[in-house]
Structures are given as structure tokens and as C-alpha cells.
Write a protein that holds these residues in place. Structure first.
Motif, mmCIF file in Angstrom:
data_model
loop_
_atom_site.group_PDB
_atom_site.id
_atom_site.type_symbol
_atom_site.label_atom_id
_atom_site.label_comp_id
_atom_site.label_asym_id
_atom_site.label_seq_id
_atom_site.Cartn_x
_atom_site.Cartn_y
_atom_site.Cartn_z
ATOM 1 N N PRO A 61 0.813 -1.229 0.000
ATOM 2 C CA PRO A 61 0.000 0.000 0.000
ATOM 3 C C PRO A 61 0.843 1.274 0.000
ATOM 4 N N ALA A 62 1.996 1.247 0.655
ATOM 5 C CA ALA A 62 2.865 2.434 0.655
ATOM 6 C C ALA A 62 3.396 2.718 -0.744
ATOM 7 N N LEU A 63 3.783 1.657 -1.447
ATOM 8 C CA LEU A 63 4.289 1.829 -2.809
ATOM 9 C C LEU A 63 3.175 2.246 -3.764
ATOM 10 N N VAL A 64 2.002 1.685 -3.585
ATOM 11 C CA VAL A 64 0.861 2.057 -4.439
ATOM 12 C C VAL A 64 0.540 3.540 -4.271
ATOM 13 N N ALA A 65 0.536 4.020 -3.047
ATOM 14 C CA ALA A 65 0.250 5.436 -2.793
ATOM 15 C C ALA A 65 1.312 6.328 -3.417
ATOM 16 N N SER A 66 2.575 5.942 -3.284
ATOM 17 C CA SER A 66 3.682 6.730 -3.820
ATOM 18 C C SER A 66 3.660 6.773 -5.349
ATOM 19 N N VAL A 67 3.533 5.590 -5.962
ATOM 20 C CA VAL A 67 3.489 5.516 -7.421
ATOM 21 C C VAL A 67 2.242 6.208 -7.961
ATOM 22 N N GLY A 68 1.113 6.014 -7.283
ATOM 23 C CA GLY A 68 -0.129 6.650 -7.729
ATOM 24 C C GLY A 68 -0.012 8.163 -7.760
ATOM 25 N N LEU A 69 0.623 8.734 -6.755
ATOM 26 C CA LEU A 69 0.802 10.184 -6.716
ATOM 27 C C LEU A 69 1.724 10.651 -7.834
ATOM 28 N N ALA A 70 2.786 9.891 -8.108
ATOM 29 C CA ALA A 70 3.696 10.245 -9.204
ATOM 30 C C ALA A 70 2.967 10.196 -10.546
ATOM 31 N N VAL A 71 2.077 9.236 -10.715
ATOM 32 C CA VAL A 71 1.287 9.140 -11.950
ATOM 33 C C VAL A 71 0.365 10.357 -12.085
ATOM 34 N N VAL A 72 -0.250 10.761 -10.986
ATOM 35 C CA VAL A 72 -1.131 11.929 -11.005
ATOM 36 C C VAL A 72 -0.353 13.173 -11.430
ATOM 37 N N PHE A 73 0.838 13.357 -10.881
ATOM 38 C CA PHE A 73 1.668 14.507 -11.247
ATOM 39 C C PHE A 73 1.998 14.487 -12.742
ATOM 40 N N THR A 74 2.313 13.321 -13.259
ATOM 41 C CA THR A 74 2.668 13.212 -14.679
ATOM 42 C C THR A 74 1.473 13.525 -15.568
ATOM 43 N N ILE A 75 0.326 12.994 -15.218
ATOM 44 C CA ILE A 75 -0.893 13.267 -15.998
ATOM 45 C C ILE A 75 -1.223 14.759 -15.946
ATOM 46 N N ALA A 76 -1.068 15.361 -14.782
ATOM 47 C CA ALA A 76 -1.348 16.789 -14.638
ATOM 48 C C ALA A 76 -0.444 17.615 -15.542
ATOM 49 N N ARG A 77 0.824 17.223 -15.640
ATOM 50 C CA ARG A 77 1.760 17.935 -16.522
ATOM 51 C C ARG A 77 1.294 17.874 -17.972
ATOM 52 N N VAL A 78 0.850 16.698 -18.376
ATOM 53 C CA VAL A 78 0.422 16.518 -19.765
ATOM 54 C C VAL A 78 -0.870 17.282 -20.043
ATOM 55 N N VAL A 79 -1.806 17.234 -19.098
ATOM 56 C CA VAL A 79 -3.107 17.872 -19.289
ATOM 57 C C VAL A 79 -2.974 19.380 -19.421
ATOM 58 N N VAL A 80 -2.130 19.987 -18.585
ATOM 59 C CA VAL A 80 -1.987 21.450 -18.626
ATOM 60 C C VAL A 80 -0.972 21.889 -19.673
ATOM 61 N N LYS A 81 -0.502 20.941 -20.487
ATOM 62 C CA LYS A 81 0.450 21.208 -21.558
ATOM 63 C C LYS A 81 1.731 21.861 -21.035
ATOM 64 N N GLY A 82 2.135 21.423 -19.850
ATOM 65 C CA GLY A 82 3.405 21.884 -19.308
ATOM 66 C C GLY A 82 4.535 21.038 -19.873
ATOM 67 N N GLN A 83 5.702 21.161 -19.274
ATOM 68 C CA GLN A 83 6.835 20.343 -19.668
ATOM 69 C C GLN A 83 6.801 19.047 -18.859
ATOM 70 N N PRO A 84 6.419 17.926 -19.467
ATOM 71 C CA PRO A 84 6.255 16.695 -18.698
ATOM 72 C C PRO A 84 7.558 15.960 -18.423
ATOM 73 N N THR A 85 8.684 16.447 -18.959
ATOM 74 C CA THR A 85 9.935 15.704 -18.844
ATOM 75 C C THR A 85 10.313 15.434 -17.396
ATOM 76 N N GLN A 86 10.249 16.466 -16.559
ATOM 77 C CA GLN A 86 10.637 16.309 -15.162
ATOM 78 C C GLN A 86 9.721 15.325 -14.441
ATOM 79 N N ALA A 87 8.414 15.441 -14.682
ATOM 80 C CA ALA A 87 7.474 14.533 -14.018
ATOM 81 C C ALA A 87 7.673 13.100 -14.498
ATOM 82 N N ILE A 88 7.922 12.936 -15.808
ATOM 83 C CA ILE A 88 8.140 11.588 -16.344
ATOM 84 C C ILE A 88 9.408 10.983 -15.763
#
Length: 264
Positions: free
Chosen positions: A100-127
Motif C-alpha cells: 500500500p505504501a508503494l501504491v500510494a507513492s506511485v499513484g501520486l507520481a502518476v497523477v503529477f505526470t498526468i497533470a503535466r500533460v493535461v496542462v500542456k506543461g513540460q512533462p519531462t521532469q514529471a516523467i
């Protein structure tokens, strides 16, 4: 301060070999320096290096901005909080709390990456952050040991320290290459005794940063203290990086004075 524009070569500098003045700079080192400087420019370090006054805004951009800081800190913080809560208060053994700790951590990282793509920011750092989180999670799942979530961080810090150390041994300190191209100095700094020694010093400072992380965190790994290891990983991440960045700025501004002071 001696100047390369006048063709003069500083005497008595044991750190710069005499043949440097007559030979053209190594093309590989120059090209590598340009690539490093280009990457630093994109991260906001260029504006910080050239700023004659330390701007909080430029410093914030240089460490990744508010979003970048959150992307760097929150996945690790969430992992630590969930894991510690489950093992300390949830009557769950360490191995059961890992998933569950890893799922929460990875899930949050995925959310950040999707947010970068949605707002048309620079997704490189999040990826890049997501890849790191995924790789660390995979290693921890494979071993079944929560502390292995931090092993890739050890490898990364060791690799940076080794690369910087090699740059010192070959007499092309990496920090000097980055600063030289950011400041429009190219590789001319290598013929200036003061700038060359400053480049050596700053490269040693950054080596110290990476070695300090290993020296503090590895013992916690060896005694299997996941909570202390995670806390030190957070404290010695962005906060320590920002402190070393400010110190580096002070040294750079000392050896690259403003145009007004130079004219005077």
C-alpha cells in the motif's frame, strides 16, 4: 583577475598546466560543457547564475518551481507516512505495509505526470520522476524489503560523485564547464587561475553533497531503519540542494563580477 583577452597566462598556477595556454581546448570537453550548460539553462540555473542579485523567484525556478518541488518530495513523503503509519499503528507487519505504501507513492507520481500533460506543461521532469519512483518500487517489491525503495538513490548519488571526481582528475572540473558556458565564458575560465580554482572548489563542494547523502543515509539502510532513512532522504534532497546552489551562486558572483564593477 587575469584575463585571457590579453593573451596573458597566470604564472605559478600548479593547477593549470603550461601547455593549456598554447593548445586549443579539448573538443570533447567543450561539447560536453555546452550540453551540460544547455540542460542547466532549461532548468533555470542559467538565469540564477547570471543574476547579480539573488532572486527568490530565480532560486525557486532553479530547484524546479513549486510544482517541481512537490513532485520531488510528495511521493517519497507519502511512502514514508503510509508505511510508518501501517507498521506503527496499524498492526501490520513490514512486508504487508510495503505494497500500500508503494501504491500510494506511485499513484501520486502518476497523477503529477498526468497533470503535466493535461496542462500542456513540460512533462519531462514529471516523467523522469515517475520512472525513478517506478524503478525504486519495482526493486522494493522484488526484494520484499521497504528499504530497497531507496537503493537507486544511493546509486544515483554515487554516480554523480564519481563523475565529478573524474572531471577533477582530468583537469576539467564539471562545475567549471557548466558555469563557463552559462556565463558566456566558454572554456576560457581554464586559463584564469582564480576561476579555475573556483571551479575546482565548487566541484568538490558538489561532490561533498552527494557523498554526505551516502554517508548519512547508508548507515540507516544497513540497520534497516526505514523511517530515519526516508526522513533523511527528504531533508537531504531539495533543501540541501538549494543550500548548495545558493553557496555556488555566491562563489560564481565573486569570480564573475558584474559588468559595472568590471568597468570600474
Amino acid at each position: 583577475m587575469s584575463s585571457t583577452a590579453g593573451g596573458e597566462r597566470p604564472e605559478g598556477d600548479e593547477g593549470v598546466e603550461s601547455r593549456d595556454a598554447s593548445e586549443s581546448p579539448a573538443p570533447d570537453a567543450a561539447d560536453f560543457g555546452r550540453q551540460l550548460a544547455a540542460a542547466a539553462e532549461k532548468s533555470g540555473l542559467g538565469a540564477l547564475a547570471r543574476d547579480e542579485k539573488l532572486s527568490g523567484r530565480d532560486l525557486l525556478v532553479a530547484v524546479g518551481g513549486v510544482r517541481g518541488i512537490l513532485e520531488a518530495l510528495l511521493p517519497g513523503l507519502v511512502f514514508l507516512v503510509v508505511y510508518s503509519s501501517l507498521t506503527s499503528f496499524g498492526d501490520v507487519d513490514a512486508q504487508s505495509a510495503l505494497v500500500p505504501a508503494l501504491v500510494a507513492s506511485v499513484g501520486l507520481a502518476v497523477v503529477f505526470t498526468i497533470a503535466r500533460v493535461v496542462v500542456k506543461g513540460q512533462p519531462t521532469q514529471a516523467i523522469a520522476g515517475l520512472v525513478g519512483v517506478l524503478a525504486s518500487a519495482a526493486l522494493a517489491l522484488w526484494s520484499g524489503d521497504a528499504r530497497d525503495n531507496y537503493v537507486l538513490g544511493f546509486i544515483t548519488n554515487a554516480a554523480y560523485a564519481l563523475a565529478l571526481l573524474i572531471s577533477l582528475f582530468v583537469r576539467w572540473p564539471a562545475i567549471g564547464l557548466i558555469v563557463g558556458f552559462l556565463m558566456g565564458d566558454g572554456v576560457a575560465w581554464k586559463q584564469d587561475r582564480r576561476k579555475y580554482r573556483a571551479a575546482q572548489f565548487l566541484t568538490l563542494v558538489w561532490i561533498g553533497l552527494f557523498v554526505a547523502r551516502l554517508a548519512v543515509q547508508v548507515p540507516f539502510y544497513l540497520v534497516n531503519n526505514v523511517e530515519a532513512l526516508g526522513a533523511m532522504r527528504l531533508l537531504m534532497g531539495v533543501p540541501l540542494y538549494a543550500l548548495v546552489l545558493v553557496f555556488s551562486w555566491l562563489v560564481v558572483r565573486a569570480v564573475y563580477p558584474s559588468s559595472a564593477r568590471s568597468a570600474e
